[in-house]
Write a protein that holds these residues in place. Structure first.
Motif, PDB file in Angstrom:
ATOM      1  N   TRP A  46       0.840  -1.205   0.000  1.00 51.00           N
ATOM      2  CA  TRP A  46       0.000   0.000   0.000  1.00 51.00           C
ATOM      3  C   TRP A  46       0.878   1.260   0.000  1.00 51.00           C
TER       4      TRP A  46
ATOM      5  N   SER B  65      -0.039   4.297  -2.185  1.00 53.61           N
ATOM      6  CA  SER B  65      -1.477   4.512  -2.402  1.00 53.61           C
ATOM      7  C   SER B  65      -1.855   5.965  -2.133  1.00 53.61           C
TER       8      SER B  65
ATOM      9  N   GLU C 238     -11.804  -2.324   2.463  1.00 51.39           N
ATOM     10  CA  GLU C 238     -12.483  -2.205   1.178  1.00 51.39           C
ATOM     11  C   GLU C 238     -11.689  -1.394   0.158  1.00 51.39           C
ATOM     12  N   ASP C 239     -10.630  -0.742   0.608  1.00 46.74           N
ATOM     13  CA  ASP C 239      -9.813   0.058  -0.310  1.00 46.74           C
ATOM     14  C   ASP C 239      -8.687  -0.747  -0.954  1.00 46.74           C
ATOM     15  N   PHE C 240      -8.711  -2.082  -0.772  1.00 41.56           N
ATOM     16  CA  PHE C 240      -7.551  -2.859  -1.218  1.00 41.56           C
ATOM     17  C   PHE C 240      -7.351  -2.795  -2.728  1.00 41.56           C
ATOM     18  N   ARG C 241      -8.442  -2.585  -3.497  1.00 41.94           N
ATOM     19  CA  ARG C 241      -8.294  -2.509  -4.964  1.00 41.94           C
ATOM     20  C   ARG C 241      -7.590  -1.224  -5.392  1.00 41.94           C
ATOM     21  N   LYS C 242      -7.606  -0.224  -4.506  1.00 43.25           N
ATOM     22  CA  LYS C 242      -6.973   1.056  -4.840  1.00 43.25           C
ATOM     23  C   LYS C 242      -5.496   1.098  -4.433  1.00 43.25           C
ATOM     24  N   ARG C 243      -5.064   0.039  -3.789  1.00 41.97           N
ATOM     25  CA  ARG C 243      -3.701   0.072  -3.261  1.00 41.97           C
ATOM     26  C   ARG C 243      -2.671   0.127  -4.387  1.00 41.97           C
ATOM     27  N   LYS C 244      -1.590   0.816  -4.082  1.00 40.30           N
ATOM     28  CA  LYS C 244      -0.486   0.927  -5.037  1.00 40.30           C
ATOM     29  C   LYS C 244       0.808   0.640  -4.285  1.00 40.30           C
TER      30      LYS C 244
ATOM     31  N   ARG D 119      -1.708 -10.941  -5.814  1.00 44.65           N
ATOM     32  CA  ARG D 119      -2.695 -11.141  -6.890  1.00 44.65           C
ATOM     33  C   ARG D 119      -2.734 -12.594  -7.338  1.00 44.65           C
TER      34      ARG D 119
ATOM     35  N   ARG E 164      -5.917 -15.099  -7.009  1.00 44.01           N
ATOM     36  CA  ARG E 164      -6.432 -15.774  -8.212  1.00 44.01           C
ATOM     37  C   ARG E 164      -6.530 -17.280  -7.995  1.00 44.01           C
TER      38      ARG E 164
ATOM     39  N   TYR F  72      -9.537 -10.180   1.425  1.00 44.40           N
ATOM     40  CA  TYR F  72      -8.440  -9.270   1.807  1.00 44.40           C
ATOM     41  C   TYR F  72      -8.732  -8.693   3.187  1.00 44.40           C
TER      42      TYR F  72
END
Length: 581
Positions: free
Chosen positions: A3, A6, A21-27, A40, A44, A120
């Motif tokens: 993160w 992010s 819920e912010d895990f998709r926005k993590r960078k 990832r 998967r 997550y």
């Protein structure tokens, strides 16, 4: 750190924390791209065949507790106590998400048991502490109590911090474990974070790394070698040597320094006022002045000595200092009396409760400073007197070991340790039973024979071991000793060979002399034995033989040998040719 780069959930309000819920926005941080790729791939795999197995990603804060990982650099620096201030890299305002290692284990256990639908999970405590707050807390509770802000670039010069650790220290992120708090029933070890649970964290750190303080008290009469043994123990275990005279001098110097700082501030160092106030937090200037004046006045009134009230206070402050609480100490000959021991080691906070307790129970004591080992050195007065008499003049000069002072000190010690209530009785009451060592059995001018026995009783050191510099010094010393040993062995070998060569030459010369003597004796014997034979030949053979030779030379016969034989035979004086056969 997946993160790490992010962007805030709400750019207009950077104080809003990230949640699960912010895990998709993590960078990810650039150095941790492999980690986010692994996340990832694991996510998967968990979606391909949910009946066979499920996968979860638990994104934890920076772990602390037990041996310490990321923050071990600061813990170690504080514990060693070799720097006056602990560095904070940069401005220190970055917020570091954290979680105790045992809390993280509980979260993982809950994930395994509950198998949540949400793949997550954030695992962080509820704290929002900055790097400065964390380092300041560590420094205050186990170190010098001060911090120093240094440029970020200086962090990269440290050999003890890796690039990954530096990246983790410079992270700036607010995180809230929404899913964990709402769905898991966790009995937190340190939900509020490191700062609020620092005492427990420090205890875990010391216990896990074997850094519990080693506290020793050496008791014994004057001349028994207390100081020598105490210093040897300090050297072996890397402890702090505590002698009352040194502690008094140090305390007076510290108080004078505090007063001098106040004087400097008053004179106009206004630009540094805030920094001075921060560094001198907790220092009561007025109290320092009063104590300094009281100590000096008491010393003056008592002709160079201090009352027990001040002795105990000064010694207790020393034992409560962070170095003594971290590494430990060796007390040299103090306390001397039961009363001093009670006042020195009593637990002030539990004093009221102690008064209410029934008599006969174990007295309350301060577990932080109470000695763990008591060693009492014993010896007869006669032995001690002889020992002092035989001391070299250089050791006696400037000490209290002059005849009059020594005998006075010895009488005082015996008086204090012959009653029913002595300092050793105090430790016995606390179930800290003294070890008695008869110095006469381990008689040694340097008192080094008693030290191994004490070390055997105490056990292994409780520290970080040798530093890199100490290891290098030992290696250099070992190399030098090896070279010296090799040179000595070579010199000894050469000397041995030279000696053997000399011995061989001496033996050869002796043999030659003996041979010459034998030859001489043989020659003399031969000559002595040949005299009768020569006489016999000269008398009986040589006259006739010489006549025959002369006659042979005159006649010159064809067969001179046969002629000579016939001549000798015919002219032999022992043959009568006229006698008829």
């Amino acid at each position: 750190m997946t993160w790490g780069n992010s962007k805030p959930p709400d750019p207009e309000n950077p104080e809003i924390p990230f949640n699960d819920e912010d895990f998709r926005k993590r960078k990810s941080h650039p150095s941790f791209t492999d980690y986010i790729n692994a996340e990832r791939n694991i996510a998967r795999l968990g979606k391909t065949n949910k009946k066979k197995f499920s996968t979860y990603i638990v994104a934890s804060g920076h772990q602390y507790g037990a041996e310490e990982g990321l923050f071990h650099y600061f813990f170690k620096m504080c514990w060693l106590g070799e720097t006056p201030a602990i560095p904070v890299f940069g401005d220190g305002n970055n917020i570091i998400p954290t979680i105790h290692i045992r809390d993280l284990a509980v979260v993982l256990q809950n994930v395994a048991e509950h198998r949540p639908d949400f793949q997550y999970v954030l695992a962080v405590d509820t704290s929002m502490h900055t790097l400065e707050e964390l380092v300041k807390c560590i420094s205050k509770n186990i170190g010098p109590g001060k911090i120093e802000k240094v440029p970020k670039e200086d962090a990269f010069l440290s050999k003890e911090l890796t690039q990954m650790q530096l990246d983790m220290l410079f992270v700036n992120m607010r995180m809230e474990p929404f899913y964990v708090k709402e769905n898991f029933n966790i009995k937190w070890v340190a939900e509020a974070g490191l700062v609020e649970n620092i005492a427990q964290v420090i205890m875990e750190y010391k216990q896990t790394r074997g850094l519990m303080p080693l506290k020793v008290c050496i008791h014994g009469p004057p001349g028994s070698g207390k100081s020598t043994i105490a210093k040897e123990l300090c050297k072996h275990y890397k402890l702090h040597y505590i002698w009352i005279n040194d502690v008094i001098s140090e305390k007076i110097a510290d108080l004078e320094q505090i007063v001098a700082k106040e004087a400097d501030r008053v004179e106009g160092k206004e630009g540094e006022e805030e920094e001075d106030n921060e560094q001198e937090e907790g220092e009561n200037i007025e109290a320092a002045k009063e104590l300094l004046d009281a100590i000096k006045e008491n010393i003056k009134e008592n002709k160079g000595h201090l009352d027990d009230e001040y002795l105990v206070k000064i010694m207790k402050d020393k034992l409560m200092s962070m170095p003594c609480r971290n590494q430990g100490y060796v007390l040299d000959g103090f306390p001397e009396t039961y009363e001093q021991a009670v006042d020195l080691f009593k637990d002030v906070e539990a004093e009221e409760e102690e008064e209410e307790e029934a008599k006969g129970k174990m007295p309350k004591f301060n577990q932080i400073i109470i000695p763990e080992f008591i060693f009492s050195l014993t010896a007869s007065d006669e032995f001690l007197k002889n020992r002092i008499i035989n001391l070299p003049e250089r050791k006696v000069a400037g000490t209290h070991y002059t005849e009059g002072q020594f005998l006075q000190s010895l009488r005082r010690f015996r008086q204090l340790n012959t009653d029913d209530v002595t300092v050793l009785n105090y430790f016995d009451e606390l179930e800290i039973h003294p070890h008695f060592i008869d110095i006469a059995v381990y008689e040694d001018s340097e008192d080094r024979l008693a030290v191994p026995k004490i070390i055997k009783e105490i056990g292994e050191p409780r520290n970080y071991g040798l530093t890199d510099e100490e290891k290098e010094a030992l290696e250099r010393q070992a190399a030098e000793e090896r070279l010296i040993k090799e040179a000595q062995e070579k010199a000894e070998q050469e000397h041995k060979e030279a000696k053997e060569r000399e011995e061989r030459m001496a033996r050869w010369e002796e043999w030659n002399k003996q041979q010459e003597e034998v030859k001489k004796q043989e020659q003399e014997l031969l000559e002595a034995q040949s005299v009768p034979l020569r006489n016999y030949l000269m008398k009986n053979v040589m006259p006739t033989l010489m006549q025959g030779i002369n006659e042979c030379c005159r006649i010159r016969p064809d067969d001179p040998v046969n002629f000579l034989a016939e001549y000798i035979f015919k002219n032999s004086p022992d043959i009568n040719w006229n006698k008829k056969c």
